[in-house]
Design a protein around this motif. Structure first.
Motif, mmCIF file in Angstrom:
data_model
loop_
_atom_site.group_PDB
_atom_site.id
_atom_site.type_symbol
_atom_site.label_atom_id
_atom_site.label_comp_id
_atom_site.label_asym_id
_atom_site.label_seq_id
_atom_site.Cartn_x
_atom_site.Cartn_y
_atom_site.Cartn_z
ATOM 1 N N ASN A 215 -26.065 86.592 -63.854
ATOM 2 C CA ASN A 215 -25.840 85.772 -63.310
ATOM 3 C C ASN A 215 -25.257 85.025 -61.643
ATOM 4 O OD1 ASN A 215 -24.419 83.547 -63.932
ATOM 5 N ND2 ASN A 215 -24.417 84.528 -65.662
ATOM 6 N N ALA A 216 -25.347 84.125 -61.313
ATOM 7 C CA ALA A 216 -25.733 84.608 -59.757
ATOM 8 C C ALA A 216 -23.713 82.782 -60.082
ATOM 9 C CB ALA A 216 -25.483 82.928 -58.772
ATOM 10 N N ASP A 217 -23.765 81.603 -60.971
ATOM 11 C CA ASP A 217 -22.994 81.252 -61.415
ATOM 12 C C ASP A 217 -21.447 82.525 -61.274
ATOM 13 O OD1 ASP A 217 -23.814 78.717 -61.100
ATOM 14 O OD2 ASP A 217 -24.260 78.576 -62.677
ATOM 15 N N LEU A 218 -21.896 83.751 -62.893
ATOM 16 C CA LEU A 218 -20.656 84.466 -62.987
ATOM 17 C C LEU A 218 -20.897 84.459 -61.555
ATOM 18 C CD1 LEU A 218 -18.891 85.695 -65.352
ATOM 19 C CD2 LEU A 218 -20.960 87.453 -65.261
ATOM 20 N N ALA A 219 -20.965 85.525 -60.869
ATOM 21 C CA ALA A 219 -20.851 85.964 -59.590
ATOM 22 C C ALA A 219 -19.613 84.972 -58.474
ATOM 23 C CB ALA A 219 -22.366 86.581 -59.237
ATOM 24 N N TYR A 220 -19.769 84.070 -58.243
ATOM 25 C CA TYR A 220 -19.334 83.440 -57.639
ATOM 26 C C TYR A 220 -17.968 83.442 -57.933
ATOM 27 C CZ TYR A 220 -17.387 79.567 -55.467
ATOM 28 O OH TYR A 220 -16.781 78.269 -55.178
ATOM 29 N N GLU A 221 -17.866 82.999 -59.771
ATOM 30 C CA GLU A 221 -16.992 82.556 -60.313
ATOM 31 C C GLU A 221 -15.663 83.781 -60.011
ATOM 32 O OE1 GLU A 221 -15.757 82.880 -65.786
ATOM 33 O OE2 GLU A 221 -16.996 81.629 -64.715
ATOM 34 N N LYS A 222 -16.025 85.236 -60.580
ATOM 35 C CA LYS A 222 -15.677 86.620 -59.848
ATOM 36 C C LYS A 222 -14.872 86.268 -59.014
ATOM 37 C CE LYS A 222 -15.331 86.691 -64.500
ATOM 38 N NZ LYS A 222 -14.072 87.160 -65.659
ATOM 39 N N ALA A 223 -15.888 86.330 -57.948
ATOM 40 C CA ALA A 223 -15.243 86.706 -56.677
ATOM 41 C C ALA A 223 -14.329 85.407 -56.275
ATOM 42 C CB ALA A 223 -16.549 86.612 -55.456
ATOM 43 N N LEU A 224 -15.187 84.577 -56.434
ATOM 44 C CA LEU A 224 -14.164 82.662 -55.814
ATOM 45 C C LEU A 224 -11.999 83.659 -56.721
ATOM 46 C CD1 LEU A 224 -13.480 80.532 -54.823
ATOM 47 C CD2 LEU A 224 -13.422 79.500 -57.031
ATOM 48 N N ALA A 225 -11.840 84.281 -58.175
ATOM 49 C CA ALA A 225 -10.766 84.332 -59.054
ATOM 50 C C ALA A 225 -10.000 85.626 -58.311
ATOM 51 C CB ALA A 225 -11.403 84.133 -60.444
ATOM 52 N N ARG A 226 -10.577 86.550 -57.308
ATOM 53 C CA ARG A 226 -10.060 87.531 -56.890
ATOM 54 C C ARG A 226 -9.534 87.168 -55.093
ATOM 55 N NH1 ARG A 226 -15.082 90.369 -58.967
ATOM 56 N NH2 ARG A 226 -16.245 90.439 -57.218
ATOM 57 N N ARG A 227 -10.397 86.617 -54.973
ATOM 58 C CA ARG A 227 -10.037 85.729 -53.444
ATOM 59 C C ARG A 227 -8.386 84.869 -53.232
ATOM 60 N NH1 ARG A 227 -14.267 88.587 -53.682
ATOM 61 N NH2 ARG A 227 -15.536 88.257 -51.926
ATOM 62 N N LYS A 228 -8.614 84.372 -54.463
ATOM 63 C CA LYS A 228 -7.442 83.763 -55.003
ATOM 64 C C LYS A 228 -6.685 84.120 -54.870
ATOM 65 C CE LYS A 228 -9.277 79.106 -55.659
ATOM 66 N NZ LYS A 228 -10.048 78.173 -57.422
ATOM 67 N N SER A 229 -6.890 85.563 -56.373
ATOM 68 C CA SER A 229 -5.203 86.247 -56.952
ATOM 69 C C SER A 229 -4.433 87.522 -56.442
ATOM 70 C CB SER A 229 -6.159 86.832 -58.508
ATOM 71 O OG SER A 229 -6.908 87.382 -58.575
ATOM 72 N N GLN A 230 -5.942 87.788 -55.740
ATOM 73 C CA GLN A 230 -5.487 89.357 -54.652
ATOM 74 C C GLN A 230 -5.201 89.674 -53.207
ATOM 75 O OE1 GLN A 230 -7.405 92.865 -56.982
ATOM 76 N NE2 GLN A 230 -7.799 91.568 -58.291
#
Length: 248
Positions: A215-230
């Motif tokens: 689903n789209a919300d999960l995709a956004y959540e995971k993409a945002l987390a990667r941008r912030k942490s990595q």
């Protein structure tokens, strides 16, 4: 100042080189295909060196193509691709086709699998000899296109291209170009790594990762987390499968 004839020759050479994978009718290209598609030498024969391309499964290569279409012709171009998709897939194995939802305008993204560079070139020669493709599809398609990009990719060490998903389920995808390497993606429900690749021909050093989400919300959540942490650098596209895509 260049003469008209010299300028014409330069333009013709540029056009031929750009679309060599489509036309590919000159003798040099055919000799190259025969060389790259030749069977591996027997043990002890080093005439082809250690850089020869094998058609074995472990040497599979993937071709990433990104097409940007003219906005006024975008819908027509999708209809054209769908109509001629059986013609194209008769010559090569598709992994999937997508429309760029975010990260590009009027784009389609395609991923193809080959048994090596020689296999890819030999199959491109076959499609170049198919009149339905070269005389019907391409002349109409070129008029609708703005840019055509092509990259040759190889799976990163230890990675496996995964297309084993329920064909009845609809996925959403992220294609991320990463510099200099792909991010860590923990295994979680609803997020799957389709493949991780490094670029052989195209922008280097760069790697690509293709991710699938439920689903789209999960995709956004995971993409945002990667941008912030990595602290990733590169370019990302959010993709929706085309209706004719093998990978849904």
């Amino acid at each position: 100042m260049l003469s008209l004839s010299t300028h014409t020759i330069m333009l013709t050479t540029k056009f031929t080189g750009t679309f060599a994978g489509i036309v590919c009718r000159n003798a040099v290209a055919r000799n190259t295909v025969r060389h790259l598609s030749a069977p591996p030498p027997p043990p002890g024969d080093s005439s082809r060196g250690s850089g020869g391309v094998s058609g074995g499964g472990k040497n599979k290569v993937y071709e990433l193509r990104i097409y940007q279409m003219k906005p006024e012709h975008y819908r027509d171009s999708l209809d054209l691709m769908a109509k001629y998709w059986p013609v194209r897939t008769a010559h090569s194995k598709p992994v999937g086709s997508w429309m760029t939802e975010i990260g590009g305008i009027c784009e389609t993204v395609h991923l193809w699998e080959y048994d090596g560079l020689g296999d890819r070139m030999a199959r491109r020669l076959k499609i170049a000899a198919d009149p339905a493709w070269t005389k019907e599809f391409w002349p109409a398609f070129f008029k609708k296109s703005l840019t055509l990009k092509c990259y040759l990719l190889s799976p990163t060490s230890g990675s496996v291209v995964n297309t084993n998903f329920d064909p009845a389920s609809q996925g959403l995808y992220e294609l991320q170009r990463c510099e200099p390497y792909t991010p860590l993606v923990p295994s979680v429900a609803g997020e799957s790594v389709v493949g991780q690749f490094f670029t052989v021909y195209g922008p280097t050093p760069a790697e690509f990762i293709l991710l699938r989400y439920t689903n789209a919300d999960l995709a956004y959540e995971k993409a945002l987390a990667r941008r912030k942490s990595q602290g990733l650098k590169g370019y990302s596209r959010f993709l929706v499968p085309c209706h004719w895509s093998e990978l849904k």
